[in-house]
Design a protein around this motif. Structure first.
Motif, PDB file in Angstrom:
ATOM      1  N   ARG A 151      14.744   5.141   3.831  1.00 18.59           N
ATOM      2  CA  ARG A 151      14.096   6.109   4.719  1.00 18.59           C
ATOM      3  C   ARG A 151      15.130   6.986   5.408  1.00 18.59           C
ATOM      4  O   ARG A 151      16.272   6.654   5.549  1.00 18.59           O
ATOM      5  CB  ARG A 151      13.236   5.387   5.764  1.00 18.59           C
ATOM      6  CG  ARG A 151      11.962   4.832   5.160  1.00 18.59           C
ATOM      7  CD  ARG A 151      11.109   4.109   6.174  1.00 18.59           C
ATOM      8  NE  ARG A 151       9.811   3.758   5.600  1.00 18.59           N
ATOM      9  CZ  ARG A 151       8.903   3.026   6.225  1.00 18.59           C
ATOM     10  NH1 ARG A 151       9.135   2.550   7.433  1.00 18.59           N
ATOM     11  NH2 ARG A 151       7.747   2.754   5.643  1.00 18.59           N
TER      12      ARG A 151
ATOM     13  N   TYR B 146       0.838  -1.200   0.000  1.00 19.44           N
ATOM     14  CA  TYR B 146       0.000   0.000   0.000  1.00 19.44           C
ATOM     15  C   TYR B 146       0.874   1.251   0.000  1.00 19.44           C
ATOM     16  O   TYR B 146       1.805   1.397   0.793  1.00 19.44           O
ATOM     17  CB  TYR B 146      -0.899  -0.036   1.230  1.00 19.44           C
ATOM     18  CG  TYR B 146      -1.769   1.193   1.423  1.00 19.44           C
ATOM     19  CD1 TYR B 146      -3.010   1.281   0.808  1.00 19.44           C
ATOM     20  CD2 TYR B 146      -1.338   2.251   2.222  1.00 19.44           C
ATOM     21  CE1 TYR B 146      -3.805   2.396   0.981  1.00 19.44           C
ATOM     22  CE2 TYR B 146      -2.133   3.371   2.405  1.00 19.44           C
ATOM     23  CZ  TYR B 146      -3.369   3.441   1.782  1.00 19.44           C
ATOM     24  OH  TYR B 146      -4.150   4.560   1.959  1.00 19.44           O
ATOM     25  N   ASP B 147       0.574   2.177  -0.914  1.00 16.85           N
ATOM     26  CA  ASP B 147       1.277   3.458  -1.023  1.00 16.85           C
ATOM     27  C   ASP B 147       2.784   3.271  -1.119  1.00 16.85           C
ATOM     28  O   ASP B 147       3.556   4.099  -0.630  1.00 16.85           O
ATOM     29  CB  ASP B 147       0.925   4.357   0.173  1.00 16.85           C
ATOM     30  CG  ASP B 147       1.382   5.806  -0.035  1.00 16.85           C
ATOM     31  OD1 ASP B 147       1.445   6.242  -1.200  1.00 16.85           O
ATOM     32  OD2 ASP B 147       1.689   6.486   0.969  1.00 16.85           O
TER      33      ASP B 147
ATOM     34  N   HIS C 178      -8.481   2.289  -2.809  1.00 17.76           N
ATOM     35  CA  HIS C 178      -8.883   2.341  -1.404  1.00 17.76           C
ATOM     36  C   HIS C 178     -10.125   1.494  -1.119  1.00 17.76           C
ATOM     37  O   HIS C 178     -11.145   1.969  -0.629  1.00 17.76           O
ATOM     38  CB  HIS C 178      -9.102   3.797  -0.956  1.00 17.76           C
ATOM     39  CG  HIS C 178      -7.836   4.591  -0.960  1.00 17.76           C
ATOM     40  ND1 HIS C 178      -7.419   5.297  -2.058  1.00 17.76           N
ATOM     41  CD2 HIS C 178      -6.901   4.778  -0.001  1.00 17.76           C
ATOM     42  CE1 HIS C 178      -6.268   5.895  -1.796  1.00 17.76           C
ATOM     43  NE2 HIS C 178      -5.920   5.591  -0.548  1.00 17.76           N
TER      44      HIS C 178
ATOM     45  N   ASN D  21      -3.728   0.650  -4.451  1.00 22.14           N
ATOM     46  CA  ASN D  21      -3.773   1.082  -3.043  1.00 22.14           C
ATOM     47  C   ASN D  21      -4.988   0.490  -2.314  1.00 22.14           C
ATOM     48  O   ASN D  21      -5.839   1.204  -1.780  1.00 22.14           O
ATOM     49  CB  ASN D  21      -3.772   2.605  -2.924  1.00 22.14           C
ATOM     50  CG  ASN D  21      -2.384   3.202  -3.077  1.00 22.14           C
ATOM     51  OD1 ASN D  21      -1.382   2.495  -2.998  1.00 22.14           O
ATOM     52  ND2 ASN D  21      -2.316   4.501  -3.295  1.00 22.14           N
TER      53      ASN D  21
ATOM     54  N   ASP E  87      -5.069   4.233   6.848  1.00 19.90           N
ATOM     55  CA  ASP E  87      -5.748   5.022   7.874  1.00 19.90           C
ATOM     56  C   ASP E  87      -7.208   5.212   7.479  1.00 19.90           C
ATOM     57  O   ASP E  87      -7.514   5.884   6.494  1.00 19.90           O
ATOM     58  CB  ASP E  87      -5.054   6.378   8.036  1.00 19.90           C
ATOM     59  CG  ASP E  87      -5.687   7.234   9.129  1.00 19.90           C
ATOM     60  OD1 ASP E  87      -6.553   6.721   9.871  1.00 19.90           O
ATOM     61  OD2 ASP E  87      -5.311   8.425   9.235  1.00 19.90           O
TER      62      ASP E  87
ATOM     63  N   THR F 226       4.953  11.526  -9.603  1.00 21.68           N
ATOM     64  CA  THR F 226       5.153  12.385  -8.428  1.00 21.68           C
ATOM     65  C   THR F 226       5.668  13.770  -8.786  1.00 21.68           C
ATOM     66  O   THR F 226       5.567  14.691  -7.969  1.00 21.68           O
ATOM     67  CB  THR F 226       6.131  11.736  -7.439  1.00 21.68           C
ATOM     68  OG1 THR F 226       7.391  11.523  -8.083  1.00 21.68           O
ATOM     69  CG2 THR F 226       5.576  10.408  -6.934  1.00 21.68           C
TER      70      THR F 226
ATOM     71  N   ASN G 181       5.089   3.934   1.855  1.00 23.23           N
ATOM     72  CA  ASN G 181       5.348   5.283   2.369  1.00 23.23           C
ATOM     73  C   ASN G 181       4.447   5.662   3.534  1.00 23.23           C
ATOM     74  O   ASN G 181       4.798   6.538   4.326  1.00 23.23           O
ATOM     75  CB  ASN G 181       5.165   6.312   1.238  1.00 23.23           C
ATOM     76  CG  ASN G 181       6.229   6.186   0.175  1.00 23.23           C
ATOM     77  OD1 ASN G 181       7.415   6.068   0.482  1.00 23.23           O
ATOM     78  ND2 ASN G 181       5.814   6.185  -1.081  1.00 23.23           N
ATOM     79  N   SER G 182       3.285   5.052   3.656  1.00 22.81           N
ATOM     80  CA  SER G 182       2.358   5.406   4.731  1.00 22.81           C
ATOM     81  C   SER G 182       1.533   4.194   5.121  1.00 22.81           C
ATOM     82  O   SER G 182       1.454   3.213   4.373  1.00 22.81           O
ATOM     83  CB  SER G 182       1.428   6.553   4.297  1.00 22.81           C
ATOM     84  OG  SER G 182       0.566   6.130   3.239  1.00 22.81           O
ATOM     85  N   SER G 183       0.925   4.255   6.280  1.00 26.93           N
ATOM     86  CA  SER G 183       0.064   3.188   6.765  1.00 26.93           C
ATOM     87  C   SER G 183      -1.379   3.443   6.352  1.00 26.93           C
ATOM     88  O   SER G 183      -1.774   4.583   6.088  1.00 26.93           O
ATOM     89  CB  SER G 183       0.147   3.082   8.292  1.00 26.93           C
ATOM     90  OG  SER G 183       1.464   2.822   8.716  1.00 26.93           O
TER      91      SER G 183
END
Length: 584
Positions: free
Chosen positions: A584, A83-84, A346, A380, A91, A313, A87-89
């Motif tokens: 990271r 997912y993503d 999503h 995603n 939510d 991006t 880069n992110s969890s």
């Protein structure tokens, strides 16, 4: 130590340990003492992962991680799977929670809930508010395909364990109406006369459309082609830009014009072979190795052999920047397109059990359709904390990218085709999959899978790390533990056996990687002879690093793999996690 066994310190001298026990407890019987000695030896051996205790003292830092060797032996960066792109969890804290009980969908009432759930999803179709469909503890009955074609939608239960939510499926998909999205597949199976023939078992039966497709919970774009099988179903592709040049593993692409592109847009980059049997893309995929290459690689000139679904991006003039590294070079020799990719986003499934009525399997490829979740055209998305019992296939995929499939358990008495299969996927992460049932292809990278990862998986019965032909390439088996029973005194096991049709051979393309594979043999300890782990003779440019076991092993892999650190502990249990930390 990760994998089958917990981390324990080896006992350096089992005999001394037993003597100390004898002094303290002289009244114990000789039988008890023997048990202690056996336990001590076993603990020492298990702690070493199949190698001696001295070798265990130091973990090995694989040379392939060093920059100097990495230039010679390319290792893809797999950390963008999930997912993503990691880069992110996920939510969902701002999602609206809808209690499905308020819409007549109630547990434990013995009423089929299919129509009520379909009606609720239809009511929400034009509602753009992110929503969680919350199910209570208890059993819900489903007998129709439930299509999910609305973005920002989560199907959530109360948990996958006792006291949680169970979806029960009393009959297979062969009793459901034929989905229009599989019309092309049905015609393909007939046209190519796809028949399962097992003379010994008196079986000569046509493949069903459910052998590797379909599911009761199905993400789809209505009437959208799921997968290309026949040219007659082709529709015009909207090309957004012509890529000019780029380098494998980098993030920027030069295009002829960026006027039709925008930041945040998800595009598909396609590499095609329109130059026949000896096309440059075939050489790129298989590194000019002397392996058999099947006819599907050149019989469909407009079929992309490699695809990358990726977000833009940044744009600077005619240079675009991608969210994940480029799969292959872009140059004048290769035929490459940037096209529009229609997709959902999503959509999630979490915290429930799927239970299928038990039915004896008919034959391979003649599955009746006890299939759980079918993910198509999704970007995603996720599955988390789901148990699937007695399925033909637990989770199937096609035309998806950037998915996280976490904490899935497949079990039951049914002999299954797939547990969680990866086909037509890019940057998909399957993390902590527990395969407790007998499965034909327990872990499988299938046709067109790329840059995807099985991480932390455990397979308990007849494990195979399957690479299923069809141009699957640049995929990773990462920190995998398996349990093996050797048969008839054999000292070899086909752990790397690859399936798939001959017209899609070889078994995989370049840079498929094995990292920290831990094999636990239940038997065979009456011999010190090494066990040969084999099964692959047409896997191109594989990286096989850190295969170890609780018996001495040798690794046989063909034709020209990079093999390192067999029988040794690696300094990093997970290559995916190591690469994620590095960026990271």
């Amino acid at each position: 130590m990760s994998g089958v066994f917990p981390s324990i310190e080896p006992i350096s001298n089992a005999k001394t340990f037993a003597q100390q026990i004898r002094k303290k407890r002289p009244q114990r019987s000789q039988q008890w003492l023997c048990a202690i000695i056996s336990m001590a030896c076993a603990l020492s051996f298990l702690a070493s992962g199949g190698v001696n205790a001295g070798a265990l003292a130091q973990k090995v830092h694989p040379k392939i991680l060093n920059k100097e060797l990495a230039q010679k032996h390319y290792l893809p960066d797999f950390s963008y799977a999930g997912y993503d792109n990691g880069n992110s969890s996920i939510d969902t804290s701002d999602y609206r929670v809808i209690d499905v009980g308020e819409h007549g969908i109630l547990p434990n009432d013995t009423i089929d809930d299919s129509k009520a759930l379909i009606t609720l999803l239809e009511q929400l179709k034009n509602d753009e508010h992110p929503s969680v469909l919350q199910f209570a503890p208890g059993r819900y009955i489903i007998s129709s395909i439930i299509y999910f074609d609305r973005n920002y939608t989560v199907l959530r239960g109360a948990g996958s364990g006792p006291g949680g939510t169970e979806f029960y499926f009393p009959r297979p998909l062969i009793y459901a109406p034929d989905p229009p999205e599989l019309a092309e597949l049905r015609e393909y199976l007939t046209k190519l006369n796809k028949v399962q023939r097992e003379k010994r078992n008196n079986i000569e039966l046509p493949f069903t459309q459910w052998a590797w497709s379909g599911g009761y919970f199905w993400t789809r774009i209505k009437d959208q082609r799921v997968k290309k099988y026949l040219d007659k179903f082709d529709e015009p592709v909207r090309e957004l830009a012509k890529p000019i040049s780029a380098t494998q593993g980098q993030f920027t692409v030069q295009v002829d014009t960026a006027n039709t592109l925008s930041i945040g847009q998800v595009i598909e980059i396609q590499w095609l072979n329109d130059k026949g049997k000896d096309g440059p893309l075939i050489h790129e995929l298989y590194k000019s190795e002397d392996v058999y290459v099947g006819s599907h690689h050149w019989n469909f000139a407009n079929l992309p052999l490699s695809r990358q679904q990726v977000k833009i991006t940044a744009i600077a003039g005619n240079t675009i920047t991608l969210a994940s590294p480029l799969l292959h070079d872009i140059n004048n020799e290769l035929s490459v397109k940037i096209v529009q990719w229609d997709h959902l986003h999503h959509i999630g499934f979490e915290h429930f059990t799927m239970t299928f009525a038990y039915a004896e399997p008919v034959a391979h490829h003649v599955e009746q359709g006890f299939n759980g979740i079918y993910l198509t055209r999704l970007f995603n998305g996720w599955v988390d904390d789901v148990r699937i019992t007695n399925a033909d296939s637990g989770i199937l995929t096609e035309e998806v990218a950037n998915l996280s499939i976490n904490n899935v358990v497949t079990d039951g008495k049914k002999y299954a085709h797939y547990s969680v299969q990866m086909g037509g996927v890019h940057n998909v992460l399957v993390d902590n999959l527990q395969v407790k049932n007998k499965v034909e292809h327990p872990l499988s990278f299938n046709t067109f899978a790329s840059k995807s990862v099985y991480r932390g998986a455990h397979v308990e019965l007849d494990p195979i790390l399957d690479q299923h032909s069809g141009v699957n390439h640049q995929n990773l088996f990462d920190n995998i533990s398996v349990v093996v029973n050797l048969t008839d005194g054999s000292r070899e096991y086909p752990l790397f056996a690859g399936g798939g049709a001959k017209y899609w051979k070889p078994s995989h393309g370049a840079y498929n990687t094995f990292w920290n594979i831990n094999v636990h043999f239940n038997n065979g300890h009456d011999s010190t002879e090494s066990v040969k782990l084999n099964g692959m003779n047409d896997g191109v440019a594989a990286r096989v690093i850190g295969v170890r076991a609780n018996l001495p092993i040798t690794v046989e892999y063909g034709p020209n793999p990079y093999i390192e650190a067999s029988n040794e502990r690696l300094s990093y249990d997970s290559l995916y996690q190591y690469q994620l930390q590095q960026r990271r």
